[in-house]
Enzyme design. Structure first.
Site, PDB file in Angstrom:
ATOM      1  N   GLY A  15       3.541   7.009  -1.977  1.00 50.94           N
ATOM      2  CA  GLY A  15       2.707   7.092  -3.380  1.00 50.94           C
ATOM      3  C   GLY A  15       3.183   6.452  -4.664  1.00 50.94           C
ATOM      4  O   GLY A  15       2.797   6.827  -5.789  1.00 50.94           O
ATOM      5  N   LYS A  16       3.904   5.227  -4.362  1.00 45.07           N
ATOM      6  CA  LYS A  16       4.416   4.719  -5.806  1.00 45.07           C
ATOM      7  C   LYS A  16       3.203   4.132  -6.519  1.00 45.07           C
ATOM      8  O   LYS A  16       3.299   4.136  -7.804  1.00 45.07           O
ATOM      9  CB  LYS A  16       5.252   3.554  -5.320  1.00 45.07           C
ATOM     10  N   LYS A  33       2.569  -6.000 -10.633  1.00 45.27           N
ATOM     11  CA  LYS A  33       3.107  -6.086  -9.142  1.00 45.27           C
ATOM     12  C   LYS A  33       3.317  -7.089  -8.835  1.00 45.27           C
ATOM     13  O   LYS A  33       2.623  -8.071  -8.442  1.00 45.27           O
ATOM     14  CB  LYS A  33       1.778  -5.416  -8.338  1.00 45.27           C
ATOM     15  N   SER A  37       1.257  -7.794  -0.892  1.00 44.18           N
ATOM     16  CA  SER A  37       1.228  -8.128   0.636  1.00 44.18           C
ATOM     17  C   SER A  37       0.074  -7.517   1.197  1.00 44.18           C
ATOM     18  O   SER A  37       0.184  -6.232   1.357  1.00 44.18           O
ATOM     19  CB  SER A  37       2.469  -7.590   1.478  1.00 44.18           C
ATOM     20  N   GLY A 103       7.096  -1.800  -1.118  1.00 43.49           N
ATOM     21  CA  GLY A 103       7.672  -1.168  -0.064  1.00 43.49           C
ATOM     22  C   GLY A 103       8.765  -0.163  -0.537  1.00 43.49           C
ATOM     23  O   GLY A 103       9.024   0.166  -1.666  1.00 43.49           O
ATOM     24  N   PRO A 184       2.140  16.316  -6.795  1.00 44.43           N
ATOM     25  CA  PRO A 184       1.413  16.906  -5.608  1.00 44.43           C
ATOM     26  C   PRO A 184       0.420  15.999  -5.110  1.00 44.43           C
ATOM     27  O   PRO A 184      -0.137  15.277  -5.751  1.00 44.43           O
ATOM     28  CB  PRO A 184       0.940  18.332  -6.142  1.00 44.43           C
ATOM     29  N   LEU A 185       0.287  16.199  -3.833  1.00 42.04           N
ATOM     30  CA  LEU A 185      -0.891  15.697  -3.075  1.00 42.04           C
ATOM     31  C   LEU A 185      -2.199  16.080  -3.695  1.00 42.04           C
ATOM     32  O   LEU A 185      -2.284  17.187  -3.488  1.00 42.04           O
ATOM     33  CB  LEU A 185      -0.719  15.558  -1.504  1.00 42.04           C
TER      34      LEU A 185
END
Length: 212
Positions: A15-16, A33, A37, A103, A184-185
């Protein structure tokens, strides 16, 4: 100097990018970024632009755009190129800058250099994103050790997922690290829901004004 922050993580897919989008919106920051990739689906820069509702001027072009969704060193090899960290220079901006790694912290950029090694050169305060689920204590404490062994400034840990009070408290205590909050999700993720959730669960003063 404006705020400059690195967003890294204990693993991939935690979740970054969603956290980075929320942070960029809250700070009115520029997003970068360095290595992307995988280009077939929505890229991380495109996700941040959408969720942060950021103008094109606030999304900087990647230094490396690689076709295969894999570790950067492998993705670069498949594309027939080699990532040269010495050519990745931090962009100068008049606004706060959020830099998101690819990653996990120890993902290799090439056969010699890890992302953490690049962060050590930059010496910018880093936010470590971590799951709140089972197994995260080990992963997070190991990541913190790796950061400190390289003298990477650690701003704190941002948890992502369902609440786990004991786990979060244990990591903050044993890791001697600031607990920044927990995202939270979110079902049916939208910019509005994300911005509201970040504002409820984090203190903007923990991020604003940080500069190196």
């Amino acid at each position: 100097m404006n705020s400059r922050l690195i967003v890294t993580g204990t693993d991939t897919g935690i979740g970054k990018t969603v956290f980075s989008a929320a942070l960029c919106h809250a700070l009115g920051a520029v997003y970068w970024k360095p290595v992307q990739s995988g280009l077939e689906e929505e890229t991380d820069s495109e996700i941040v632009a959408r969720l942060a509702q950021a103008s094109p001027q606030r999304i900087l072009p990647e230094a490396w755009r690689l076709n295969t969704p894999a570790s950067p060193h492998l993705s670069a090899r498949l594309d027939g190129v080699e990532i040269r960290p010495e050519e990745m220079h931090i962009p100068a901006t008049s606004l706060p800058l959020v830099i998101e790694g690819a990653g996990g912290l120890l993902v290799p950029l090439n056969d010699k250099t890890l992302f953490a090694d690049l962060f050590a050169i930059w010496r910018i305060p880093a936010i470590l994103c971590a799951r709140a689920a089972l197994g995260t204590i080990n992963h997070t404490l190991l990541s913190l050790e790796a950061m400190r062994s390289r003298d990477i400034p650690v701003l704190g840990v941002a948890f992502i997922g369902e609440a786990n009070e004991d786990t979060e408290t244990t990591i903050a205590h044993l890791g001697r690290v600031k607990r920044l909050g927990r995202l939270p999700l979110l079902d049916d993720l939208s910019p509005e829901k994300l911005h509201h959730s970040f504002a409820r669960n984090f203190h903007i003063d923990d991020f604003a004004g940080v500069a190196r």
